[in-house]
Design an enzyme around this catalytic site. Structure first.
Site, mmCIF file in Angstrom:
data_model
loop_
_atom_site.group_PDB
_atom_site.id
_atom_site.type_symbol
_atom_site.label_atom_id
_atom_site.label_comp_id
_atom_site.label_asym_id
_atom_site.label_seq_id
_atom_site.Cartn_x
_atom_site.Cartn_y
_atom_site.Cartn_z
ATOM 1 N N LYS A 178 -7.651 9.705 -6.794
ATOM 2 C CA LYS A 178 -8.474 8.675 -6.151
ATOM 3 C C LYS A 178 -9.862 8.750 -6.752
ATOM 4 C CE LYS A 178 -7.789 5.603 -2.932
ATOM 5 N NZ LYS A 178 -6.525 5.043 -2.435
ATOM 6 N N ASP A 209 -9.046 -0.418 -4.150
ATOM 7 C CA ASP A 209 -9.007 0.077 -2.776
ATOM 8 C C ASP A 209 -10.128 -0.714 -2.084
ATOM 9 O OD1 ASP A 209 -7.670 2.524 -1.214
ATOM 10 O OD2 ASP A 209 -9.732 2.423 -0.533
HETATM 11 N N1 GLU Z 1 -5.547 2.132 -3.016
HETATM 12 C C1 GLU Z 1 -4.157 1.913 -2.784
HETATM 13 C C2 GLU Z 1 -3.583 3.072 -1.989
HETATM 14 O O1 GLU Z 1 -4.265 3.619 -1.170
HETATM 15 C C3 GLU Z 1 -3.386 1.583 -4.046
HETATM 16 C C4 GLU Z 1 -3.424 2.605 -5.152
HETATM 17 C C5 GLU Z 1 -2.772 2.143 -6.444
HETATM 18 O O2 GLU Z 1 -2.208 1.067 -6.501
HETATM 19 O O3 GLU Z 1 -2.848 2.925 -7.408
HETATM 20 O O4 GLU Z 1 -2.449 3.454 -2.100
#
Ligand code: GLU
Length: 449
Positions: free
Chosen positions: A130, A170
């Site tokens: 992340k 996100d």
């Molecule tokens: N931010 C999204 C999550 O919390 C998607 C992450 C992504 O697609 O890599 O899963």
């Protein structure tokens, strides 16, 4: 025997807290997973020998960087950027970027930690990561957003790649931001490497259904939970917190499956429309105008807007928290139970507090934790990577069917694992256990890395 592994987990938890001071959201996410792991350690003693838990709590790499940029008034602004590459045992690091003033290392680590198990649960080859920044996109012009994204990517691009680390969106990061980030990445590397980002626009390598995927996926997961109890979404009154991407497409799918969604919210308040929400209008206000949800009531006099208040007291049978972490607490959970709520699925990451979760589970409500219920977004990102790798594009129906199958698979894995480990119907335990086991086995197989 039972006591040994529980006390081991307890001391491991305290070691994590001591090693990562002040990161309360990360501690909370770790605690929740540890609470499920006692029986796993008893069944797989090799995970203890290989110190899998200690290793899994320590990110493989953490990158923290300065993001200097110039605003429209010519003033220099400084933000802090993060990318926490948590675990790559199952595939390249994968996970979104969050731009929000609340972002600090503890938030990125909680999200990255959850992402490891969420991604594992999808059954697809993706590791967990992340990133983000404390940059606040609210009220910023398009040019400012672009300059910020370019500076962010200038600092980070060497650490990314389709086989190493693949960011996505996100909170505060959507197609527009991914466009500016990808554009700068392309410029710096000289490579049109579509597979390094997901959540791209449909004209330049994006996948159909990615935008809808997290919201749709949460509702597909909810549908499976209800089906396991012989029930359906049809005719149920629903409330959804949030008015971003996740909430909007959760509302859309609930409506398509016959649910009546009567309330949604943004960070400033909520709207209530007993006739059922007018989703086209919400899309217009949020996606096109990028305005606050209160504008809804100017178009529909029958609806009401309540500022500075959450929506959990609005009577419903289904509640989907799709806004942000810790937005549904113990009192809110009690209110939901009293109002006859039968199911809660987390569209956001960790929106329900530990207290809230305990109350919902004790009341026997079907509760879908984020790791499982909101995995549709990242799962569809993996489908976007597949399409990019094969230079192919799939149509909407095919992709949506794949998403529905993946959510069904996640539900089955959680359901069966919860049963196997003696907590039938408890999707929290099922998700944590099934996700952890898949990662742990891969880590053992790959040796001491
Ligand atoms: N931010 C999204 C999550 O919390 C998607 C992450 C992504 O697609 O890599 O899963």
């Amino acid at each position: 025997m039972n006591k040994t592994s529980d006390s081991t987990l307890n001391s491991l938890y305290h070691a994590v807290v001591k090693r990562n001071p002040g990161e309360s959201e990360f501690h909370q996410a770790v605690r929740e997973v540890f609470d499920s792991l006692g029986p796993v350690l008893r069944k797989y003693p090799e995970f203890g020998t290989h110190k899998i838990i200690e290793r899994i709590c320590e990110p493989e790499r953490q990158i923290i960087f300065r993001v200097p940029w110039q605003d429209d008034a010519g003033q220099v602004q400084i933000n802090r950027g993060f990318r926490v590459q948590f675990n790559s045992a199952l595939g390249p690091f994968k996970g979104g970027l969050r731009f929000h003033p609340s972002v600090y290392l503890g938030i990125i680590k909680f999200l990255g930690f959850e992402q490891i198990f969420k991604n594992a649960l999808t059954g697809l080859p993706i590791g967990g990561a992340k990133g983000g920044s404390d940059f606040d996109p609210k009220g910023r012009s398009d040019d400012e957003i672009m300059r910020f994204c370019q500076s962010f990517m200038t600092a980070l691009h060497r650490n990314l790649g389709e086989h190493s680390d693949v960011p996505a969106g996100d909170i505060g990061v959507g197609t527009r931001e991914i466009g500016y980030l990808f554009g700068q990445y392309k410029r710096l590397t000289g490579r049109y490497e579509s597979g390094t980002f997901t959540g791209k626009g449909l004209d330049w390598g994006g996948a159909k259904v990615r935008k809808e995927a997290t919201g749709y996926g949460a509702v597909f997961f909810l549908r499976e939970m209800l089906a396991a109890r012989g029930d359906t979404i049809e005719g149920k009154t629903c409330i959804v917190s949030g008015a971003g991407n996740v909430a909007i497409y959760a509302i859309e799918k609930l409506q398509q499956l016959g649910g009546k969604v009567v309330a949604c919210s943004d960070s400033r308040g909520f709207i209530h429309d007993a006739h059922g929400l007018d989703l086209d209008l919400i899309k217009e206000i949020r996606e096109v105008e990028r305005h606050g949800i209160e504008e809804y009531v100017a178009h529909h006099k029958r609806a009401s807007y309540t500022p500075n208040r959450r929506l959990w007291h609005v009577p419903c049978q289904i509640a989907l928290p799709c806004a942000t972490q810790n937005e549904l607490g113990g009192d809110d959970a009690t209110t939901l139970v009293q109002n006859g709520c039968i199911a809660v699925a987390e569209g956001a990451n960790m929106p329900v507090t530990p207290d809230g979760m305990r109350i919902l589970l004790n009341a026997g409500i079907a509760f879908g934790p984020g790791k499982a219920a909101n995995a549709g977004g990242v799962a569809t990102s993996a489908l976007e990577m597949q399409q990019n790798a094969s230079r192919d594009t799939w149509d909407f129906e095919f992709t949506e069917t794949r998403l529905a199958e993946i959510m069904k698979g996640i539900h089955r894995r959680c359901h069966e694992t919860a049963e196997e480990f003696g907590t039938p119907g408890n999707y929290v335990k099922g998700a944590n256990t099934a996700g952890f086991i898949r990662v742990a086995r891969a880590m053992v197989a790959l040796g001491l890395i």
